[in-house]
Every structure is written in C-alpha cells, then in structure tokens.
Design an enzyme around this catalytic site. Structure first.
Site: not given
Ligand code: M6R
Length: 615
Positions: A2, A27, A77, A103-104, A487, A491, A494, A510, A610
């Site tokens: 949010c 975000r 969100w 927010n929260g 990673e 990516k 995502e 395995h 984000k």
């Molecule tokens: O802000 P942070 O690095 O703590 O966030 C952690 C994850 O939420 C963040 O890396 C997330 O996996 C991203 N979408 C990666 O692209």
C-alpha cells in the site's frame, strides 16, 4: 504494497494526490482512492484496478468538486478483504465526517469491531482499517480535536500502521502517525506533503521530516506540529533528500526493469566509490563497526533476508566462510522468526533488504537484537526502518528501484557482500594479501564486463523468443552460482508466471530429472577454471539424454559446447568466485525479454508488491 499520500496547500490538491499515487504505483496495488475536504465536506472517491479508473471517476465527478484545500490518497494491496470498492481506502466513520488512510495491519481489529458495532458504528467493508475511522471518530466526539482524538484512539490500536486522518470540521488539517510502517512529511512554502515514500512528493520538495514510531504530526498548509508518544511537543530534524526527480523516469527505456538492468555498471562504480580506493589499500566501510576483537569473539554469523535478498545472502555466506573461516547460516526471515535460534552476543546477524521495510526481516532483526547480537544491515534504503536497528550499516547505493523485480539492488547487495568479506579477511588476516589484491582488481573490472553483456543481447533475445511459450523452466548450477540459478528462476517466475525452478545441478538426478523431456528448457551456469565446471557439464549431458532443451550460460570458449547446448549465452571471463555478479545479468535479461514477448506487465507483475510490509 500500500501507499499513502497527503497534501494541504495552494496547489490543485487532486493533481498532487494523483501524481503522488502514480509515483507509488511501483509498490504494487489493486485499488485506489482519495478523500478531499471540499468546502467543509468530506468527499471520497475510490476505484478498483489501476489508477486510470480512479482518474476517470474523478473526471466524471469534476462538477461536484469546487474548493479543495487538503486531501489524502491511498493505493491498496488487499490483505483483509478482496480488492473491492468498499474495501479500498479511504475509509470513513459512520457519519462520514472523519476519514482515514492506512498502511499496515491492525491486529486487534476484530475485537475493536465488535465493541464499536455494539456502540452503534456501521461497518461497510471487510478491512481492519475501517476500525480506525470509527475509533478515532468516537474519540473525536469527546474532544472535538483531531490530534487529541488520534492520540486517544491509538491507545487501543495494536499492530503496525502509518495513518493519515482528516475531519470535516478541521478543513486544513491532516493528522499523521506511524508505528512500524514508514511515513514522512515533505516541507514546502505554504504547503506540506505526507507520504509513505519519497517519490510521492520529490518533484515538489527535497526537504523532509521522518516520523518515528509513536509520533503524531499535525500538518497544515502553513504550519507543522509534532508530538512524541508521551504527548510532548517536539522539534524534528529536517532532512535533505538525496534524490532527483529524474530517477523516477524511464529515460527512454520501455520499462523501469530494463532501465535498471542497464544501470548496473554505474551502480557497481557507485558502490565501489569511496570503499575501494586502490588494490593496495584496505576496504573502507565507514558505518561497519566490526574490529578484530569483534571478529575474534564471533562464533557464527547468521544472514536473514527474503526473496532476491536471500539469494544475495547465499552468495554472502559462501564468500564470508571462504574468506574468514567463520561459520555462516542463511535463513529466510519468515522461518527465522518462528524458531528458537542459537543467537547471542557472540553472533553477528546480517539483515539484507532492498527496501529496508520487509516486515519478516524487521521482526527477525528485532529478535536478534533482543538476544544481544551485533546487527549489520545491508540495504538500499539507509532511511528505512531496518536501518534504524543497525549497529553497523552498509548502504548499497543502487539508487531508487521502481520495477517490482529486483535487479540492480541485487547486484549492489552482491558487491556489498564482496566488500564486507574482503574487509573481514583483511581484519582477520585470513587470506593471502595477493589474493585479495587480485579480487579487488577484478572487482574494478566488473562494470566493463557488464557493459559487454549489455551490448551483446542478441543470443539472450533469441533464447527468450524461442522459449517464451514454454510452461516450465529449470536453472541449474553448483557452488557459488546455485544462488544465481535460484535468482534466475525467481526472476522468470515473477514477471512471466512461468513455472521456473532453480536446482543444485547435483540434485537433478535425485528427483527433478523425472520432469525432463522435450518440453523442458534447462539453463546450465558453467564457469570454467573453477571447481564445478566439469560436473555441471556432466549433469547437463544427463539432461540432454532425457531430451531436455539445453541452454548454456558460460564464459567458456569451448566449441564443443555447441554440440551439447542449443543456445550458448556468453559472458566475459571472470574468476568463479566473482561470477555471480556477471552471470546473473543474462538471467535478468532473459526473464525481461520473455515477459515482454508474452505481453506481461513487466514492472508491476500481478499479486506482487515492491516492499512486503506484512508478515
Ligand atoms: O526489500 P527486500 O529486499 O527485503 O524484499 C525482499 C523480497 O520481497 C524481494 O526481494 C522480492 O523477492 C522481489 N520481488 C524480488 O524481485
């Protein structure tokens, strides 16, 4: 997640709120809304989906908006209740005179809702936030003073929050408060701004005040007052924000992600600047308070993080253990907080976070601190909540990252770990000086190597085009590049929603090997000169024998690779120990181009935020 924006002043309030919300869009959100005080009356406009829908609604309602001096806005969100218009913020009390954005999460909202309902409040949404509106309205009824109402209402709230409140009878006032969620005030001439993050007002002012937990700010166009948790009037420090509005532009790139990928050579130069002066000089990390005595005392290091930051942590573990001989554990923050960890004053706990606001990591850091650990934070936001818990800090200096998918911040985190590991080895005298000199020399060369990768993207695009419509994808590697495989898969997952997974190449046989056939692309990360090359090659052959579609990501010049792999993506030669920095960039580009070919929303993938401020 949010985002909040608030404004009071002489500009067109709706324009300021909408521009602010647009700059927080990155975000991640699923509905949006604003509330204004229009000639002494609170008006609320909300829409589900993208901000364009809210904009259209505001256009339609233009004639009823006459004289606005202040307003608050929000992108939501969904957590409590689906993405509906009713659940979108702002939320009002029963009579509609008081309005809030939040927010929260309010943890005791169910209990409060029960009490408030019995008192006659009418709830219209499924959110926790609506409770705040009713609670503050009840308190307003007792004092007819918004700041007092907030102060008294807060005594009953449990949870995390950044809140902005307006009341119809205080037309030029917004009251703001926070606990475990960021909120800052932007200072102007005859106007003031409130936001959950800098981009929301950076185009208007670079002067800001950060609220601390428990602070209450009374924000008017021509004045600001601050009160602490004990209700004492306080003076807050004015900060000069280090950002330029231009950082928020795509600068001609189609997406922020592509721009941020291309910024990486300069990001590395930035990270090294002031820390690595010369290969003969020790690494300088000004805000790291770790000396030889601290290192001698340590019995272990724990690195905690989430998502992409967790993958940087895995590389960190590998090199810190290698360079210093100190045992390092890596754990997702969300797991660390639910077990009895062996953390004490002899433990160094490293928290890694791009945003510095990830709820799981903040909780983990707090727990580690309570157990007496020295806490070192590696973050792209030295102004974040996490940085406030730091005994030692490494600001990663990647610049603002708008795309939800982390790219340049990951590279900057990796660099920070290399600098930290080398510094520890220097303090501990645990590695030959000549070796460390070679590493420093190689680090200085990395930006040019990344430029070479970024200037030769054809093979990556070719691969992306070929495999964009595949439903699954496997990345394999061994050793230090296992993190790169994980990673790379994250990516792709995502931003393209392809079921991509990363495996230790030795693990393929395995279990995952059962999935291999001609519908499965397998990308192998092969760095010659190191200890893993031959073994990964054998694992790739095993995959080929099961008809998998093979892609190599390598710096090898071996022509025989073309007999095994359908596509060979080349990266410049680099020592294996540093290769996670370069090998990751083609994976970022592959994910980007696949997402692009599939027509997905690259910068704001569905369901993702984000900064993840809920546990
Ligand atoms: O802000 P942070 O690095 O703590 O966030 C952690 C994850 O939420 C963040 O890396 C997330 O996996 C991203 N979408 C990666 O692209």
């Amino acid at each position: 997640m949010c985002g909040i924006v608030g404004y009071t002043g002489k500009r067109n309030v709706i324009d300021v709120l909408m521009t602010g919300l647009v700059s927080l869009e990155y975000r991640g959100y699923d509905s949006a809304g604003i509330a204004i005080n229009n000639d002494g009356e609170i008006k609320v406009y909300k829409a589900i989906g993208k901000l364009g829908n809210l904009k259209t609604l505001l256009e339609e309602k233009k004639s009823e908006i006459t004289n606005v001096k202040s307003g608050i806005g929000h992108i939501r969100w969904a957590t409590h209740g689906g993405a509906t218009e009713f659940n979108a913020h702002p939320h009002t009390c029963t009579c509609g005179k008081l309005v809030v954005v939040h927010n929260g999460i309010i943890e005791n909202f169910k209990e409060l809702k029960e009490v408030l309902t019995k008192e006659g409040c009418v709830f219209r949404s499924q959110t926790d936030t609506e409770t705040i509106a009713h609670l503050f309205a009840r308190e307003y009824g007792k004092t007819h003073n918004l700041k007092e109402a907030v102060k008294n209402g807060l005594k009953e709230l449990k949870g995390a929050y950044a809140i902005c409140v307006m009341h119809k009878d205080e037309p030029d006032t917004i009251v703001a408060t926070r606990k475990n969620a960021p909120l800052l005030i932007g200072l102007g001439e005859g106007e003031n701004f409130i936001a959950s993050d800098i981009p929301a007002f950076i185009e208007y002012t670079k002067k800001a005040i950060y609220l601390d937990d428990g602070d209450i700010a009374v924000v008017k166009a021509d004045g600001l007052e601050f009160y602490n948790e004990k209700d004492e009037k306080i003076t807050k420090k004015i900060e000069q924000l280090p950002w330029e509005p231009v950082a928020l532009s795509k600068m001609g790139y189609k997406h922020f992600m592509l721009k941020e990928i291309h910024e990486q050579p300069d990001v590395i130069r930035n990270v090294l600047n002031g820390k690595l002066f010369d290969i003969d000089e020790p690494i300088v990390l000004n805000e790291v308070q770790i000396d030889n005595e601290t290192l001698k005392k340590l019995n272990r290091i724990e690195i905690i993080a989430c998502g992409t930051s967790l993958h940087a942590a895995m590389v960190g573990k590998y090199i810190i253990e290698d360079f210093t001989g100190i045992a390092v554990d890596v754990e997702p923050s969300s797991e660390y907080i639910y077990r009895k960890t062996v953390t004490n004053e002899k433990t160094l706990v490293i928290g890694v976070s791009q945003s510095g606001e990830t709820a799981d990591t903040i909780t983990a850091i707090r727990q580690a601190k309570e157990k007496g650990a020295h806490v070192l934070i590696i973050t792209n936001r030295p102004d974040s909540s996490m940085a406030r818990y730091a005994d030692s800090l490494i600001p990663v200096s990647a610049g603002i990252e708008i795309s939800v998918a982390a790219t340049k911040s990951y590279t900057a985190q990796l660099l920070s770990f290399y600098l930290l590991a080398i510094k520890m080895a220097e303090i501990k005298n645990s590695m030959p000086k000549e070796y460390l000199k070679t590493l420093k020399h190689e680090l200085i060369q990395v930006p040019v190597k990344l430029e070479e990768i970024l200037n030769n993207k054809e093979e990556i695009k070719k691969c992306a085009r070929k495999f964009a419509n595949y439903k699954n994808f496997i990345f394999i590697a061994r050793g230090i590049n296992l993190a790169t495989a994980l990673e790379g898969a994250l990516k792709l997952k995502e931003i393209s929603y392809i079921n991509a997974t990363g495996y230790a190449a030795g693990e393929l046989k395995h279990g995952p090997i059962a999935m291999l056939d001609e519908t499965m692309p397998v990308l192998s990360i092969l760095i010659p000169g190191g200890i893993t090359y031959d073994k990964i090659l054998s694992n790739s052959e095993e995959a080929k024998a099961r008809n998998a579609r093979l892609i190599a990501l390598t710096s090898s010049e071996d022509e025989h690779l073309y007999d095994i792999f359908e596509n060979v993506i080349k990266i410049p030669p680099i020592p294996e120990i540093l290769s996670p920095i370069t090998a990751n960039v083609p994976c970022q580009l592959l994910a980007y181009y696949i997402s692009e070919f599939l027509g997905k929303d690259v910068d704001q993938p569905r369901n993702l935020a984000k900064s993840v401020t809920v546990e």
